[in-house]
Structures are given as C-alpha cells and as structure tokens.
Design an enzyme around this catalytic site. Sequence first.
Site, short mmCIF file in Angstrom:
data_model
loop_
_atom_site.label_atom_id
_atom_site.label_comp_id
_atom_site.label_asym_id
_atom_site.label_seq_id
_atom_site.Cartn_x
_atom_site.Cartn_y
_atom_site.Cartn_z
N ARG A 89 48.98 21.93 -9.38
CA ARG A 89 49.28 22.31 -10.75
C ARG A 89 50.70 22.86 -10.84
NH1 ARG A 89 47.16 26.46 -11.81
NH2 ARG A 89 45.95 26.86 -9.94
N TYR A 232 48.21 14.56 -11.13
CA TYR A 232 47.38 15.34 -10.21
C TYR A 232 46.44 16.32 -10.89
CZ TYR A 232 46.09 17.02 -5.63
OH TYR A 232 45.39 17.31 -4.50
N LYS A 241 41.02 22.19 -16.51
CA LYS A 241 41.68 23.47 -16.78
C LYS A 241 42.24 23.54 -18.21
CE LYS A 241 40.39 25.00 -12.96
NZ LYS A 241 40.94 24.99 -11.65
N HIS A 261 36.93 30.92 -15.05
CA HIS A 261 37.19 30.20 -13.79
C HIS A 261 36.17 30.70 -12.76
CE1 HIS A 261 40.50 29.06 -10.62
NE2 HIS A 261 39.66 28.07 -10.81
N SER A 283 42.30 30.31 -7.58
CA SER A 283 42.31 28.97 -7.00
C SER A 283 42.40 29.05 -5.47
CB SER A 283 43.52 28.20 -7.54
OG SER A 283 43.40 28.09 -8.93
N CYS A 285 40.31 30.21 -3.30
CA CYS A 285 39.86 31.48 -2.73
C CYS A 285 38.35 31.52 -2.52
CB CYS A 285 40.30 32.65 -3.60
SG CYS A 285 42.08 32.93 -3.49
N ASP A 308 33.51 25.67 -10.28
CA ASP A 308 34.88 25.98 -10.72
C ASP A 308 34.98 26.61 -12.11
OD1 ASP A 308 37.70 25.82 -9.96
OD2 ASP A 308 37.91 24.36 -11.59
N ARG A 403 42.30 17.21 -1.83
CA ARG A 403 41.03 17.47 -2.50
C ARG A 403 40.10 16.27 -2.44
NH1 ARG A 403 40.69 22.39 -5.97
NH2 ARG A 403 42.61 23.50 -5.50
P1 GTP Z 1 39.82 25.92 -6.54
O1 GTP Z 1 39.12 24.60 -6.51
O2 GTP Z 1 41.28 25.81 -6.26
O3 GTP Z 1 39.57 26.69 -7.78
O4 GTP Z 1 39.34 26.74 -5.24
P2 GTP Z 1 37.99 27.45 -4.77
O5 GTP Z 1 37.99 28.86 -5.24
O6 GTP Z 1 36.81 26.61 -5.08
O7 GTP Z 1 38.23 27.53 -3.18
P3 GTP Z 1 37.44 26.88 -1.97
O8 GTP Z 1 35.99 27.29 -1.90
O9 GTP Z 1 37.72 25.43 -1.96
O10 GTP Z 1 38.15 27.58 -0.72
C1 GTP Z 1 39.53 27.49 -0.49
C2 GTP Z 1 39.84 27.81 0.95
O11 GTP Z 1 39.30 29.09 1.32
C3 GTP Z 1 39.22 26.80 1.91
O12 GTP Z 1 40.19 26.47 2.89
C4 GTP Z 1 38.07 27.55 2.51
O13 GTP Z 1 37.79 27.10 3.82
C5 GTP Z 1 38.52 29.00 2.49
N1 GTP Z 1 37.36 29.93 2.38
C6 GTP Z 1 36.34 29.83 1.50
N2 GTP Z 1 35.42 30.79 1.69
C7 GTP Z 1 35.86 31.54 2.74
C8 GTP Z 1 35.36 32.68 3.43
O14 GTP Z 1 34.29 33.22 3.13
N3 GTP Z 1 36.13 33.17 4.46
C9 GTP Z 1 37.31 32.59 4.82
N4 GTP Z 1 38.00 33.12 5.83
N5 GTP Z 1 37.82 31.50 4.19
C10 GTP Z 1 37.10 30.98 3.17
C1 SPV Z 2 42.51 25.12 -9.24
O1 SPV Z 2 43.71 25.04 -8.97
O2 SPV Z 2 41.96 26.19 -9.57
C2 SPV Z 2 41.64 23.91 -9.14
C3 SPV Z 2 42.30 22.62 -8.94
O3 SPV Z 2 40.43 24.02 -9.28
S1 SPV Z 2 42.97 21.97 -10.42
O4 SPV Z 2 41.94 21.14 -11.06
O5 SPV Z 2 44.12 21.17 -10.03
O6 SPV Z 2 43.32 23.05 -11.31
MN MN Z 3 39.86 26.08 -9.88
#
Ligand code: GTP
Ligand code: SPV
Ligand code: MN
Length: 627
Positions: A89, A232, A241, A261, A283, A285, A308, A403
């Site tokens: 983004r 993207y 979003k 979110h 994002s 996290c 999400d 992704r």
């Molecule tokens: P968006 O799609 O961007 O909104 O992200 P999201 O909040 O869904 O994040 P996602 O669950 O994909 O995790 C992002 C990164 O954090 C990945 O590389 C995970 O492996 C890492 N991660 C997720 N949960 C944990 C956790 O409990 N501990 C650690 N150390 N890393 C984590």
């Molecule tokens: C984020 O960045 O929080 C995402 C990916 O979930 S996007 O759809 O590109 O915003």
């Molecule tokens: Mn997101």
Amino acid sequence: MTMLVGRAPAPLTTLEDLAAVAATGDVRAWVDAVARLTEPDAVVWCDGSERERQRLVAGMVATGTLLPLDPELRPGSYLARSDPDDVARVESRTFICPSDAADAGPTNNWRDPAEMRRELRAVFAGCMRGRTMYVVPFSMGPVGGPLSALGVQLTDSPYAVVSMGVMARVGSDVLALVEAGAPFVPAVHSVGAPLVDADGTRRADVPWPCNRLKYVVHFPEEREIWSFGSGYGGNALLGKKCFALRIASVIGRDEGWLAEHMLLVRLISPEGRRYHVAAAFPSACGKTNLAMLSPSLPGWRVETLGDDIAWLRPGADGTLRAINPETGFFGVAPGTGAATNPAAVETVARDTIFTNVALTPDGDVWWEGLTPEPPAHLTDWTGRPWTPADGAAGRPAAHPNSRFTVRADRCPTIADDWDDPAGVPLDAIVFGGRRAADVPLVLQAEDWEHAVFLGATISSERTAAAEGTLGEVRRDPFAMMPFCGYDMARHWEHWLRVGQGIAEDRRPLVFGVNWFRRDADGRFLWPGFGENIRVLAWVAEQVDRARGRRDDVAAVRSPLGLLPAPGALDIDGLDLTPGDLDALLTVDRDAWTAEADRIEAFFDGFGDRVPAALRRRLTHLRTELGG
Ligand code: GTP
Ligand code: SPV
Ligand code: MN
C-alpha cells in the site's frame, strides 16, 4: 459477460459530473461516463461466474501476468510477480478528500476535493486505452444482509477482477440490486498504463502494468473511490481497505456502527462454551495467524470467522454484533509454515493466487518460514535465480509483503456459519501491536473509557505492509491509522458513544496484547502462534467472571490496567523462565512515564478534539505511575 465495443467519441466530463451521475444511482450511465473518460477498447460486465474466472485466468496466463504452478503440487494455483515498485500500500499517496480538511483529521493526507478531481480527471483521461474495462458489482457482507453494503468497481486489471472475486461477493445478483436502486459505492481503478498513445501508437503490454504516479483517493462525502497507478492489494482491490474500512468507517460514523481492521474468531472452551472475539492489530502484526490459531492447550478450539476486517453494529438483542464483510484472505506469506499456522498452510494447498513469493524448480512456491530450511535453488520474487547464500546476504527469496489470495471457505478452521448475515455477538475485543519492549503480554481494560484509551494508543513497529522505514515505532490507533476515513479523534469519540450505548452486561470486555516482546539478544520472549491460546483462555475466563459464571479472582491491578494474577495464565509446559514471565507482565514505571509523555504529544496533535475521557485516562495513568 456482455461486451460493448466501439463507442463514439464524446466530450470529456468533469469528475464532478461523474459523481453526479453516480449519485443518481443509474449504474449504466455512470459506467458509460467513466468509459468516455478512460477510453477502454471494450467494457465487460462481470457476472462472477466460474466460466468468467477461467476466461480471465487464461488471459492472464497468456500475457504472463499469472504463471501456472505445477497442477500436482499446487492444483489450480498461480504465481504473480508484481512490478518491483508496486509491492505494498502507498500511504503517502492515499488521500481522504472531504470538503473541510478538519474532517480528514491530522493523520490523513487531505486535498481539496475540487483540486483533486481536476488532477484525477487529467490522469484518468484515456488511461484505459487499448485495455478492457471490467464492471465488477460486489457486496461486502452477504448479499442483501442487514449489515452488508454494495459497491461497483470499474477496473482495467484482470488481476484485480479475479482477486475481487475471491475477496468479495461478485455477481449478477449484486448488479440486480444496484439496478433496482440499492445504493452502491462507485469505485474506479486503473493501473494507469494505457496501451495506445494519444497519437494512436500501440505498445506491447507487460506482465504487471502500473504507473510510478499513484493515487488512492476517497471522497467520503460522496462515498466515492478513485485509484490509479497500482495493481497491488489494498491499492487495487477497492472493496477491501478503500471501501470496507475508509468509506465504511464514515458510513458507520453517520449510522452508529464501526468498520474496523479486525480479525474475528469463535473460541470454544473444553467445556464447550463459545466466545466471540474480534482483534485489531496493525498490518502484518498477526491477525491472520490469530484468526486461524491451532490451540496448544488441550480441549480448546478456534473457529475462523474473518482475518482482516470486521463490521460491528449494536444489535436488537443489545449485544455488539460483528460480521466479516469479506469472503477471502489476502494473507502475508512469509512466516506462514506448518509450525506457526498449519491451517493457513492447508488453506493455500490449492486454488490460490500467490503474489511475489519465490518459485521452486518443480513449479511450487516457497517463502521464508514455509519450511525451516530453504530449498537449494529458487527463482526469487523478482524472477532471478536465488540460493540460500542470497538469503544469508539479506536478499529474501519472497518479498516481505508477499501474499496469498484464497477463498475463506478453503480454510479448515472456518466456522460453519461464518457467512451468517446476522453476524456474531462479541464477548471480547483485543487490541495489539508489535512492540519489542514495555508493552505487556496481556492486560485488561478497567472500563469502556479505558478500553477506548487502549485502542487509541496502540503503537507498533512499522512492517512491510506499507512503504516506509521498517521497525520504526509509530502510533496506530485502533490499527486504523491508514484506514480511517475521517478524523481519528472523532473515531475515538464514536467508539466511546457506541460502547456507551450498549448495556454493561452485554458490552464486550476489552484487552491489550503484545506477542512481540524481545529479550536483550533480540529473541521473542513469548512463543506466540498456537501458544497464544493461553492468553485467550484467560480472556475467556475473564468474560465468564464478568458475566457471573465464575466468582474467583484472577487479575491484579497495575498502572496500565488489570494483569493476570500470578498463576492465572496457564504456562504449563512452556519453555519460559520465571524471569521471562516477569518481563512479559511487569510494568516499567520509568519507561511508562516516558510512554505517557509520548501519548500526550500524540494526543496534542489532535488539539481540542481529543475526547475528555481520554485525557482523563491519561491523567489517571500518570497518577497510577506515581508522577
Ligand atoms: P495484514 O494482512 O497486513 O493486515 O496482517 P495480519 O495482521 O493479518 O498479519 P499476519 O497474521 O499475516 O502476521 C504477519 C507476520 O507476523 C507473519 O510473518 C507472522 O508469522 C508473524 N506473527 C503472527 N503472529 C505471531 C506471533 O504470535 N508471534 C510472532 N513472533 N510472530 C507472529
Ligand atoms: C494490510 O496492509 O493491512 C493488508 C494488506 O491487509 S492490503 O490489502 O494491501 O491492505
Ligand atoms: Mn490488513
């Protein structure tokens, strides 16, 4: 699919004229007007069918946009490699354009709407020459559901069309509602790479067309979206979003609900008791990972509802009800492996579009964290040969924001009723961020004002999900900093109001979590992933206590809120030293006094619009810290 080709040239309209046409609700007239502006070769009305999807995919395989993966190893799946400058983004090019700058607030990029419309008109004029414009009618939430809303995306990107078909409900049933007069959000998207110049010269296409100049623009008053230059994710899939958060947050403000979110899950305890939890993390996290959590504690189950976005609305039954308005996952690939997120690994076993991951010699995908050791040879996300030596030199095989795009119902942990239009009643809300120090593993808000304070002060280290410096700590209130379509301080006020409208015995309890504490050597203190159930189990117990289903006490007061009492968190069998646990749950008063100063400086940026309740809570924090 229907096609209209060969339209007569007509004078270009202004974007104000276009907005006026959209506002009449005449979708055909609006599509015509946008086509006159953007000048595509053809206009295709999408019906959301499987045949249509297959045709689009075949077209993208022919142009090299999609690379088919080995059908034995990864059936029905494809790899897309984006332009290396179009990988996340673009927050610096994301604009919120109400007529008064104050309505966008100090944390959004605001531009005068008339000026922005002039600028957009110039870049959109002729921008689809040589391409097809697709009309994608979509519903966020089940079609016709009481918490759902409709949009129509026009786009010259078949990748966006196919991805929207995964992420949202696309189809003729939606178009029928729109044509019958249901309100829809008009959303125009172009990759900004015409194939025919103004003088008629035709140029060859590239696998990932885009433009260095990018715009992701929202007109919240007209509920209108214009996106240019990027193909993207959040820049291009406008239901996500742009609509389901930025525009929907404005609609929610006006109608008394919340677009957030957040992931959405159902926890089921060993006794069979059900708890519905929504969690907001910035994002990259951990939302997808928590949404698909495989519990390490025996007897517990987690059912996935969304990963999400959640829409939260006070229900007739007095609870706060939540739906996931999406139908798919656009999830972060790196870090997703059998040890961390087995449900996600299974979800993407077939029928998945991968973007910017690495390719194995036998035609499968790989990314950092999929297996403990990388394969000896790969093609990296840019299409170049890669070996583990490149990885050791700091060049990852998959882009950090690579992704997967896959249907939600492919997830083995998806709840049977995940698409119930009525949603689920929330028992708990969790706020979290990625902080190496100071922020405890878990704490509970004492009351609703404190809950909103916790949400308003989320801070997190920057990730690869948007452009910017990785690791830099920034405030990300409600994990909505990049996604709130109006003044963030007003969003806090709205949260206070919505919560206060819910009876205390129905109101969700609110918690803060941080899975990302590190020790002096940079190692994560908390094992995370499936072990996060230990924290959720305490959350569920606290819900039972608040609802009078238990009368023991398992929390202690701290300056930051309620912490698990010693022994309340089940850490049986974890490789945690007493020192680690102490570090995860102790409040460092000096660090928090400095944090309070930073929160105050952050609040000051919103001037007198910061709700008095939040100022009070900050004073309360300082008093508790003893300063
Ligand atoms: P968006 O799609 O961007 O909104 O992200 P999201 O909040 O869904 O994040 P996602 O669950 O994909 O995790 C992002 C990164 O954090 C990945 O590389 C995970 O492996 C890492 N991660 C997720 N949960 C944990 C956790 O409990 N501990 C650690 N150390 N890393 C984590
Ligand atoms: C984020 O960045 O929080 C995402 C990916 O979930 S996007 O759809 O590109 O915003
Ligand atoms: Mn997101």
